[in-house]
Design a protein around this motif. Structure first.
Motif, PDB file in Angstrom:
ATOM      1  N   LEU A 160      11.901  11.466   5.238  1.00  0.00           N
ATOM      2  CA  LEU A 160      11.896  11.322   6.690  1.00  0.00           C
ATOM      3  C   LEU A 160      10.517  11.117   7.287  1.00  0.00           C
ATOM      4  O   LEU A 160      10.377  10.609   8.381  1.00  0.00           O
ATOM      5  CB  LEU A 160      12.559  12.539   7.333  1.00  0.00           C
ATOM      6  N   GLY A 161       9.499  11.521   6.616  1.00  0.00           N
ATOM      7  CA  GLY A 161       8.178  11.341   7.215  1.00  0.00           C
ATOM      8  C   GLY A 161       7.120  11.864   6.277  1.00  0.00           C
ATOM      9  O   GLY A 161       7.416  12.296   5.161  1.00  0.00           O
ATOM     10  N   ASP A 162       5.885  11.830   6.741  1.00  0.00           N
ATOM     11  CA  ASP A 162       4.781  12.232   5.892  1.00  0.00           C
ATOM     12  C   ASP A 162       4.970  13.628   5.325  1.00  0.00           C
ATOM     13  O   ASP A 162       4.639  13.888   4.183  1.00  0.00           O
ATOM     14  CB  ASP A 162       3.472  12.160   6.677  1.00  0.00           C
ATOM     15  N   ALA A 163       5.511  14.528   6.160  1.00  0.00           N
ATOM     16  CA  ALA A 163       5.667  15.902   5.712  1.00  0.00           C
ATOM     17  C   ALA A 163       6.529  15.966   4.458  1.00  0.00           C
ATOM     18  O   ALA A 163       6.153  16.558   3.454  1.00  0.00           O
ATOM     19  CB  ALA A 163       6.291  16.737   6.822  1.00  0.00           C
ATOM     20  N   SER A 164       7.692  15.283   4.517  1.00  0.00           N
ATOM     21  CA  SER A 164       8.586  15.358   3.371  1.00  0.00           C
ATOM     22  C   SER A 164       7.954  14.705   2.148  1.00  0.00           C
ATOM     23  O   SER A 164       8.197  15.120   1.022  1.00  0.00           O
ATOM     24  CB  SER A 164       9.929  14.708   3.697  1.00  0.00           C
ATOM     25  N   THR A 165       7.153  13.680   2.369  1.00  0.00           N
ATOM     26  CA  THR A 165       6.507  13.024   1.236  1.00  0.00           C
ATOM     27  C   THR A 165       5.502  13.954   0.588  1.00  0.00           C
ATOM     28  O   THR A 165       5.424  14.064  -0.632  1.00  0.00           O
ATOM     29  CB  THR A 165       5.759  11.770   1.699  1.00  0.00           C
ATOM     30  N   GLN A 166       4.728  14.641   1.448  1.00  0.00           N
ATOM     31  CA  GLN A 166       3.703  15.508   0.888  1.00  0.00           C
ATOM     32  C   GLN A 166       4.338  16.622   0.063  1.00  0.00           C
ATOM     33  O   GLN A 166       3.871  16.937  -1.021  1.00  0.00           O
ATOM     34  CB  GLN A 166       2.836  16.078   2.016  1.00  0.00           C
ATOM     35  N   ASP A 167       5.436  17.163   0.556  1.00  0.00           N
ATOM     36  CA  ASP A 167       6.139  18.164  -0.228  1.00  0.00           C
ATOM     37  C   ASP A 167       6.563  17.581  -1.557  1.00  0.00           C
ATOM     38  O   ASP A 167       6.399  18.190  -2.603  1.00  0.00           O
ATOM     39  CB  ASP A 167       7.401  18.640   0.520  1.00  0.00           C
ATOM     40  N   ALA A 168       7.094  16.387  -1.466  1.00  0.00           N
ATOM     41  CA  ALA A 168       7.599  15.748  -2.666  1.00  0.00           C
ATOM     42  C   ALA A 168       6.482  15.555  -3.681  1.00  0.00           C
ATOM     43  O   ALA A 168       6.652  15.812  -4.868  1.00  0.00           O
ATOM     44  CB  ALA A 168       8.233  14.403  -2.317  1.00  0.00           C
ATOM     45  N   ILE A 169       5.352  15.150  -3.189  1.00  0.00           N
ATOM     46  CA  ILE A 169       4.232  14.943  -4.104  1.00  0.00           C
ATOM     47  C   ILE A 169       3.836  16.275  -4.735  1.00  0.00           C
ATOM     48  O   ILE A 169       3.581  16.350  -5.927  1.00  0.00           O
ATOM     49  CB  ILE A 169       3.019  14.327  -3.353  1.00  0.00           C
ATOM     50  N   GLY A 170       3.846  17.330  -3.937  1.00  0.00           N
ATOM     51  CA  GLY A 170       3.451  18.636  -4.441  1.00  0.00           C
ATOM     52  C   GLY A 170       4.336  19.133  -5.578  1.00  0.00           C
ATOM     53  O   GLY A 170       3.850  19.773  -6.510  1.00  0.00           O
ATOM     54  N   THR A 171       5.600  18.831  -5.525  1.00  0.00           N
ATOM     55  CA  THR A 171       6.500  19.403  -6.525  1.00  0.00           C
ATOM     56  C   THR A 171       6.374  18.743  -7.886  1.00  0.00           C
ATOM     57  O   THR A 171       6.767  19.311  -8.883  1.00  0.00           O
ATOM     58  CB  THR A 171       7.970  19.258  -6.085  1.00  0.00           C
ATOM     59  N   ARG A 190       0.824  -1.202   0.000  1.00  0.00           N
ATOM     60  CA  ARG A 190       0.000   0.000   0.000  1.00  0.00           C
ATOM     61  C   ARG A 190       0.863   1.259   0.000  1.00  0.00           C
ATOM     62  O   ARG A 190       0.606   2.220  -0.723  1.00  0.00           O
ATOM     63  CB  ARG A 190      -0.914  -0.003   1.230  1.00  0.00           C
ATOM     64  N   GLN A 191       1.911   1.227   0.804  1.00  0.00           N
ATOM     65  CA  GLN A 191       2.806   2.386   0.891  1.00  0.00           C
ATOM     66  C   GLN A 191       3.452   2.686  -0.462  1.00  0.00           C
ATOM     67  O   GLN A 191       3.520   3.830  -0.893  1.00  0.00           O
ATOM     68  CB  GLN A 191       3.882   2.128   1.951  1.00  0.00           C
ATOM     69  N   TRP A 192       3.916   1.647  -1.131  1.00  0.00           N
ATOM     70  CA  TRP A 192       4.542   1.848  -2.452  1.00  0.00           C
ATOM     71  C   TRP A 192       3.520   2.334  -3.469  1.00  0.00           C
ATOM     72  O   TRP A 192       3.830   3.130  -4.340  1.00  0.00           O
ATOM     73  CB  TRP A 192       5.215   0.551  -2.922  1.00  0.00           C
ATOM     74  N   GLN A 193       2.304   1.795  -3.355  1.00  0.00           N
ATOM     75  CA  GLN A 193       1.286   2.247  -4.295  1.00  0.00           C
ATOM     76  C   GLN A 193       0.954   3.717  -4.056  1.00  0.00           C
ATOM     77  O   GLN A 193       0.720   4.474  -4.989  1.00  0.00           O
ATOM     78  CB  GLN A 193       0.029   1.379  -4.160  1.00  0.00           C
ATOM     79  N   GLU A 194       0.989   4.119  -2.784  1.00  0.00           N
ATOM     80  CA  GLU A 194       0.725   5.524  -2.482  1.00  0.00           C
ATOM     81  C   GLU A 194       1.833   6.408  -3.049  1.00  0.00           C
ATOM     82  O   GLU A 194       1.584   7.428  -3.683  1.00  0.00           O
ATOM     83  CB  GLU A 194       0.611   5.735  -0.968  1.00  0.00           C
ATOM     84  N   LEU A 195       3.084   5.965  -2.827  1.00  0.00           N
ATOM     85  CA  LEU A 195       4.213   6.820  -3.182  1.00  0.00           C
ATOM     86  C   LEU A 195       4.598   6.733  -4.652  1.00  0.00           C
ATOM     87  O   LEU A 195       5.146   7.667  -5.202  1.00  0.00           O
ATOM     88  CB  LEU A 195       5.433   6.461  -2.327  1.00  0.00           C
ATOM     89  N   LEU A 196       4.338   5.600  -5.280  1.00  0.00           N
ATOM     90  CA  LEU A 196       4.890   5.383  -6.618  1.00  0.00           C
ATOM     91  C   LEU A 196       3.856   5.026  -7.680  1.00  0.00           C
ATOM     92  O   LEU A 196       4.177   4.975  -8.856  1.00  0.00           O
ATOM     93  CB  LEU A 196       5.941   4.272  -6.571  1.00  0.00           C
ATOM     94  N   HIS A 197       2.652   4.750  -7.264  1.00  0.00           N
ATOM     95  CA  HIS A 197       1.662   4.325  -8.249  1.00  0.00           C
ATOM     96  C   HIS A 197       0.382   5.128  -8.140  1.00  0.00           C
ATOM     97  O   HIS A 197      -0.726   4.592  -8.275  1.00  0.00           O
ATOM     98  CB  HIS A 197       1.403   2.818  -8.124  1.00  0.00           C
ATOM     99  N   GLY A 198       0.547   6.406  -7.845  1.00  0.00           N
ATOM    100  CA  GLY A 198      -0.590   7.305  -7.912  1.00  0.00           C
ATOM    101  C   GLY A 198      -1.738   6.943  -6.989  1.00  0.00           C
ATOM    102  O   GLY A 198      -2.898   7.158  -7.324  1.00  0.00           O
ATOM    103  N   GLU A 199      -1.423   6.404  -5.849  1.00  0.00           N
ATOM    104  CA  GLU A 199      -2.443   6.036  -4.860  1.00  0.00           C
ATOM    105  C   GLU A 199      -3.509   5.109  -5.442  1.00  0.00           C
ATOM    106  O   GLU A 199      -4.658   5.131  -5.031  1.00  0.00           O
ATOM    107  CB  GLU A 199      -3.092   7.294  -4.252  1.00  0.00           C
TER     108      GLU A 199
END
Lengths: 187, 575
Positions: free
Chosen positions: B558-569, B475-484
């Motif tokens: 490092l955590g959800d915060a950094s991921t969300q930023d990453a997704i935003g960019t 699930r985590q990989w699908q969230e981060l790498l496969h468009g949720e």
């Protein structure tokens, strides 16, 4: 390109970096592997090559020490220097393997293989095939009025050269033994 | 004869499952009470149980299965043992020699199938060779880099009588890997250690496989030099988690300080680890400014992935002994000034506190569950197994291991379904100890039939299921790498784990309120018998820190915060 900076070469469906990190020059090496002649030993060696994605250009195997039940496998393989080293290490750690020799780096060696060529030709082409066979010191081991079977022994390059010459003259079938090799010198 | 050979090899327990082609051996076991046989419920369970036994004792695990499906079912466990270098001897029955190749009932080409997943295997066609082959099998499984071996024994060979040979009379094969490292190379490594400004020990499962002496020597070396130390998943416990030079686990879900130190070091001393891809991240940017030493008993591990400057082929224990001796003889030198600066830098990284998570009083966070499990079981004589996934990584991050052989997990192969049978193997070896399997709901279901084994032999294994009703890591990989797009990564129709435990004769506990967590864990520990603890945790928690695949160590999330930023960019891949 993405948040996770997936690089070119990675699949869109995978986060793995699929690029070859060590793309280098491909070398050809001849390895001599002395093994216990036990059931399945050849399958083990071949399975290592297929399982890990190594190449086999040529492979010969026969028991060379009947009392000690040892066979010698001669493998011609290609790969980057790192891959060649890895192949040797992987072979070396197999339980039935006694010795792995890299004849390409361990000083000069002789390599020979035997090939049989069936050439179907008449008239001038037939004569030309026979003349060339003479130059290459190939023996005629079978003959009909329309065909010859030539037997050639020598280094791989010589066999290849002979095959190239026979092709336009009516080469219809080839059988090769693969390479047998030994180091030169007394040891 | 088989049972005699096992006894002479010091075997006390066999994990197995009978069938037509091994009946003669089972008959021997029935008549000879010298060996304890644990009847599993599936042959994969036998192999994993043997792994758990081996990993927690340092002795080889022994598996006995029948031909055909018995052997093929064991293949996953055998492969797991190969990837994690676990010594294991598998004895499989085979159809009689005169029927081999005839597609007989329950015939499979077992040596063919297991050739690539064993260190070596044998088909014994002659009863006179049987005992010698079994002795050689033990030798191969336990010497050099340990691994699984298989001896395939046709039924007629089992029935026939032959000459028994004892271990010391058995013909010695030529297989004898060298254990002493090259002294010149060790000296060069020691010289590099004396001047290094930013050294780090990077240790792996090889330290544990080498034996307790290796762990002792490692500890002594680390304390004496003052170098920081990190370890792979497989090496946890070789150096104590409470040790002051401990940086925590490294790798994809390793600690920030461990990965940053690996990236920034100028001398890396790899002790019994293999530069696995979960460790290295992007090869080209792996620890770019360091000289690297690599101690490994397997020559094929050297320069396989990462080119090293000080390759040392040998057993970790022997090499560390020589290295320590040489280092002492040369005057116990280290670069004190450099080390002080290095530790100051490491402390800055540690201050980031990369395992921070947002706790909740509404719902149990998986990290919190493990923190409580750690706090409440720390003082116990404790063994931890895991399944594979997020819970496994959290367990590696949040549980502390003080000694080797206390941590059983499927590292190389990543086999879901490993933990429950492994915990059974551990409990068999250590009947009085607290054995906990940290599990996920999905992994647990892969070998849950082994609850029957736990019940039959009164093995009080504790199954600590962190239930998020998801395949969390997928699930985590699908969230981060496969468009949720969460393709098939949730667990529908989960069983009632409490009733499941009861159905198998154990105890079931369910907990969902963080306030009840401690009591539930204590209840689990105190119950004398197998327990399933169904711990309902946050469903969408992600496991951090994380090095995205194909990235170097210094670009960690490092955590959800950094991921969300990453997704935003960006969004190209993620949205």
């Amino acid at each position: 390109m993405s948040a996770l900076k997936i690089k070119k070469g990675s699949s869109k469906h995978s986060a793995y970096d699929l690029r070859n990190p060590n793309a280098e020059i491909i070398e050809t090496h001849t390895l001599a592997v002395v093994v216990d002649n036990e059931a399945g030993v050849l399958a083990r060696v071949i399975g290592l090559f297929s399982g890990r994605g190594y190449n086999i250009e040529s492979l010969t195997v026969a028991e060379v020490d009947h009392t000690g039940h040892r066979s010698r496998i001669t493998i011609v393989t290609t790969g980057t220097p790192q891959v060649i080293e890895q192949i040797k290490a992987q072979l070396g750690r197999m339980v039935p393997v006694h010795r792995v020799q890299d004849l390409t780096v361990e000083g000069p060696s002789v390599e020979r293989e035997l090939a049989l060529f069936k050439v179907s030709a008449t008239g001038e082409k037939r004569l030309e095939a026979l003349r060339l066979a003479d130059i290459f010191r190939a023996n005629v081991v079978d003959s009909t009025l329309e065909s010859f079977v030539f037997s050639v022994a020598g280094a791989t390059e010589k066999i290849e050269a002979f095959a190239d010459l026979m092709r336009p003259l009516g080469l219809i079938e080839t059988a090769r033994t693969g390479v047998a090799a030994l180091t030169r010198g007394p040891e | 004869m088989v049972v005699q050979a096992l006894k002479d090899q010091g075997v006390d327990v066999v994990f197995g499952y009978p069938g037509g082609a091994v009946l003669p051996i089972y008959d021997e076991i029935f008549q000879d009470q010298g060996i304890k046989h644990i009847l599993v419920r599936h042959e994969q369970g036998a192999a994993h149980a043997a792994e758990g036994y081996a990993r927690s004792t340092g002795k080889p695990g022994v598996v006995l299965v029948t031909s055909g499906p018995g052997a093929t079912n064991a293949v996953t466990g055998i492969t797991d043992a190969l990837m994690d270098s676990i010594p294991m001897v598998v004895l499989s029955g085979q159809v009689p020699t005169f029927m081999i190749g005839s597609d007989a009932f329950q015939e499979a080409d077992t040596v063919g199938i297991t050739r690539p997943c064993t260190k070596h295997n044998w088909l014994v066609k002659d009863t006179d060779a049987l005992a010698g082959t079994i002795h050689e099998a033990f030798h191969v499984a336990t010497s050099g880099r340990p691994g699984p071996v298989l001896v395939d024994i046709p039924k007629d060979v089992q029935f026939a009588s032959g000459t028994y040979v004892e271990p010391r009379e058995a013909p010695q094969g030529h297989y004898n890997p060298r254990v002493k490292g090259d002294i010149e190379m060790i000296t060069e490594m020691v010289a590099a250690m004396e001047t290094a400004e930013r050294p780090i020990f990077y240790t792996g499962g090889g330290v544990i496989n080498s034996g307790n002496v290796a762990s002792q020597l490692l500890r002594e070396f680390v304390e004496a030099t003052g170098f920081p130390i990190t370890s792979t998943l497989m090496g946890l416990g070789a150096y104590p988690a409470s040790g002051k030079h401990w940086l925590g686990m490294l790798g994809m879900h390793g600690l920030y300080e461990a990965n940053m130190a690996m990236h920034g070091c100028d001398l890396m001393i790899n002790v019994g680890a293999r530069f696995d891809d979960r460790i290295t991240g992007r090869i080209a940017d792996f620890s770019p400014h360091s000289a690297k030493a690599h101690i490994d008993i397997d020559p094929s591990s050297i320069n396989k992935v990462i080119h090293v400057d000080y390759p040392i082929i040998g057993d970790v224990g022997h090499v560390l002994e020589d290295a320590l001796r040489i280092w002492k003889a040369r005057g116990r030198k280290v670069n004190k000034e450099g080390l002080a600066k290095w530790w100051a830098q490491i402390e800055e990284w540690q201050a980031i506190n990369c395992l921070t998570f947002k706790n909740s009083d509404q719902i149990i966070k998986p990290q919190h569950a493990l923190q409580r499990l750690e706090a409440l079981t720390k003082g116990h004589d404790r063994y931890i197994c895991t399944e594979v996934g997020q819970h496994q990584m959290w367990a590696a991050q949040f549980l502390g291991f003080e000694d080797p052989h206390r941590w059983m997990t499927s590292g190389g192969l990543g086999t879901m379904g490993y933990g429950l049978p492994a915990s059974i193997g551990v409990q068999v070896a250590h009947p009085e100890s607290l054995v906990i399997n940290v599990a996920g709901d999905a992994s647990f279901l892969m070998n849950l039939q082994e609850l029957g084994t736990a019940s039959q032999y009164d093995l009080p294994v504790k199954q600590f299921i962190m239930n998020n009703e998801r395949l969390g890591m997928v699930r985590q990989w699908q969230e981060l790498l496969h468009g949720e797009r969460y393709s098939h990564s949730w667990s529908e129709a989960l069983p009632d784990f409490v009733k499941l435990a009861e159905a198998f004769g154990g105890k079931g506990i369910q907990v969902s309120d963080p306030a009840d967590l401690d009591d539930a864990i204590m209840e689990m520990i105190r119950y004398d018998g197998p327990v399933i603890m169904d711990c309902l945790v946050e469903k969408h928690e992600n496991c951090f820190p994380m090095i995205p695949s194909g990235e170097p160590h210094n670009s960690m999330l490092l955590g959800d915060a950094s991921t969300q930023d990453a997704i935003g960019t960006t969004g190209a891949v993620l949205v």
